[in-house]
Design an enzyme around this catalytic site. Structure first.
Site, PDB file in Angstrom:
ATOM      1  N   TYR A  59       0.649  -1.197   0.037  1.00 28.90           N
ATOM      2  CA  TYR A  59       0.101   0.136  -0.226  1.00 28.90           C
ATOM      3  C   TYR A  59       1.086   0.986  -0.081  1.00 28.90           C
ATOM      4  O   TYR A  59       1.545   1.777   1.222  1.00 28.90           O
ATOM      5  CB  TYR A  59      -0.897   0.153   1.340  1.00 28.90           C
ATOM      6  CG  TYR A  59      -2.160  -0.764   1.476  1.00 28.90           C
ATOM      7  CD1 TYR A  59      -2.489  -1.744  -0.017  1.00 28.90           C
ATOM      8  CD2 TYR A  59      -3.024  -1.525   2.282  1.00 28.90           C
ATOM      9  CE1 TYR A  59      -3.347  -2.590   0.396  1.00 28.90           C
ATOM     10  CE2 TYR A  59      -3.729  -1.972   2.191  1.00 28.90           C
ATOM     11  CZ  TYR A  59      -3.855  -2.783   0.838  1.00 28.90           C
ATOM     12  OH  TYR A  59      -5.307  -3.469   1.404  1.00 28.90           O
ATOM     13  N   PRO A 211     -15.639  -2.225   1.590  1.00 32.07           N
ATOM     14  CA  PRO A 211     -16.946  -2.900   2.837  1.00 32.07           C
ATOM     15  C   PRO A 211     -18.036  -1.624   2.136  1.00 32.07           C
ATOM     16  O   PRO A 211     -19.353  -1.262   2.555  1.00 32.07           O
ATOM     17  CB  PRO A 211     -17.019  -2.568   4.090  1.00 32.07           C
ATOM     18  CG  PRO A 211     -15.676  -1.695   4.045  1.00 32.07           C
ATOM     19  CD  PRO A 211     -14.808  -2.318   2.825  1.00 32.07           C
ATOM     20  N   LEU A 212     -17.700  -0.240   1.520  1.00 38.11           N
ATOM     21  CA  LEU A 212     -18.556   0.234   0.534  1.00 38.11           C
ATOM     22  C   LEU A 212     -18.716   0.540  -0.333  1.00 38.11           C
ATOM     23  O   LEU A 212     -19.117   1.495  -0.913  1.00 38.11           O
ATOM     24  CB  LEU A 212     -18.683   1.850   1.857  1.00 38.11           C
ATOM     25  CG  LEU A 212     -18.003   1.460   3.085  1.00 38.11           C
ATOM     26  CD1 LEU A 212     -17.383   3.610   3.247  1.00 38.11           C
ATOM     27  CD2 LEU A 212     -19.258   1.838   3.671  1.00 38.11           C
ATOM     28  N   GLY A 213     -18.405  -0.729  -0.895  1.00 38.16           N
ATOM     29  CA  GLY A 213     -18.672  -0.812  -2.756  1.00 38.16           C
ATOM     30  C   GLY A 213     -17.505  -0.128  -2.979  1.00 38.16           C
ATOM     31  O   GLY A 213     -17.446  -0.808  -4.326  1.00 38.16           O
ATOM     32  N   GLY A 214     -16.029   0.358  -2.669  1.00 39.71           N
ATOM     33  CA  GLY A 214     -15.195   0.184  -4.200  1.00 39.71           C
ATOM     34  C   GLY A 214     -15.488   1.767  -5.164  1.00 39.71           C
ATOM     35  O   GLY A 214     -15.104   1.329  -5.858  1.00 39.71           O
TER      36      GLY A 214
END
Length: 282
Positions: A59, A211-214
């Site tokens: 990252y 988790p928020l849909g990317g």
């Protein structure tokens, strides 16, 4: 609903953590972020009771000038006693783009995470396999055996697997204990429900990435918006509360480079959805 989980049977963590992927850059391939706001996010997360941070040595910004692990070490070391840092290994990033790593790549990757985080032992290491989708039918045994050996050496406390199907989970569990599974899963993408069910039955943490849909716009469907309005909450907060309501082993690790967005996300752990809410989101 409890807000905590015993990871691997011995690490108590808050079920709403922080993903570190967005700390070096706002989007993949985008410009590097100013490091100080990202360090502020990490410090504020700990102040808010977040004690589970998900990261990886890969990252980093496109030019490598800003790295998530370095930010974590600079902002939080010496680390709080209850902080659990999870990382992942597997993919190899080179001048020709990413490729799936081999068993021989894994020890150097684990050692790189130890060095960049300034740790003697990693709390949780995921073996990430495949690229965009789980590589169905592909064995992970040889690679997972390498991580199991590093666990026996004391370099890793708990093992996880990522981007896998139920067959991979069963295979890995014949080699070493699996503490967590990390797959692409959210309210708009429920393809991995079978893996979630297997984790729930076995008491293994299920940790959705994206988790928020990317960035998917269809996460904001009418049912989600309706429930959000009823609670005076944002659609993102309800999407996170929905994840936490699915199973006692479900965790959420939304990522952000904004303190305000972090605070919004953390508030989701105080929202308890009713059966009626969940039925409307089914």
């Amino acid at each position: 609903m409890t807000n905590q989980l015993r990871l691997g049977g011995d690490l108590t963590i808050d079920r709403l953590g922080l993903g570190a992927m967005r700390l070096p850059q706002g989007r993949p391939g985008g410009p590097a972020r100013d490091p100080e706001p990202s360090r502020a996010v990490l410090r504020r997360a700990v102040e808010l009771g977040v004690n589970h941070i998900d990261t990886a040595d890969f990252y980093r910004s496109g030019n490598g000038s800003v790295r998530a692990n370095t930010l974590i070490r600079e902002a939080l070391s010496p680390y709080p006693d209850d902080l659990v840092i999870a990382t992942k290994v597997g993919p190899v990033f080179g001048p020709d783009g990413p490729r799936q790593g081999t068993a021989a790549d894994l020890r150097p990757q684990v050692e790189a995470n130890l060095e960049s985080l300034g740790l003697d032992r990693l709390d949780l290491v995921y073996l990430r396999i495949g690229m965009a989708e789980p590589p169905h039918g592909e064995s992970l045994a040889e690679r997972f055996e390498v991580l199991a050996a590093l666990r026996e050496e004391g370099l890793i406390r708990h093992l996880g697997i990522s981007n896998v199907d139920a067959g991979h989970l069963a295979e890995a569990r014949t080699i070493a204990p699996v503490a967590a599974v990390q797959n692409n899963f959210n309210i708009a993408n429920r393809d991995e429900t079978a893996v979630l069910d297997a984790c729930t039955q076995a008491g293994i943490a299920f940790v959705p990435f994206s988790p928020l849909g990317g960035g998917r716009a269809d996460i904001y469907d009418p049912g989600l918006v309706k429930v959000a309005e009823r609670y005076g909450a944002t659609a993102h907060q309800i999407a996170l509360a929905w994840l936490l309501a699915l199973s006692p082993v479900a965790l959420a690790i939304p990522g952000t480079g904004s303190v305000a967005h972090l605070e919004e996300n953390v508030t989701a752990r105080s929202i308890t959805l009713t059966e009626e809410d969940l039925a409307g989101l089914a």
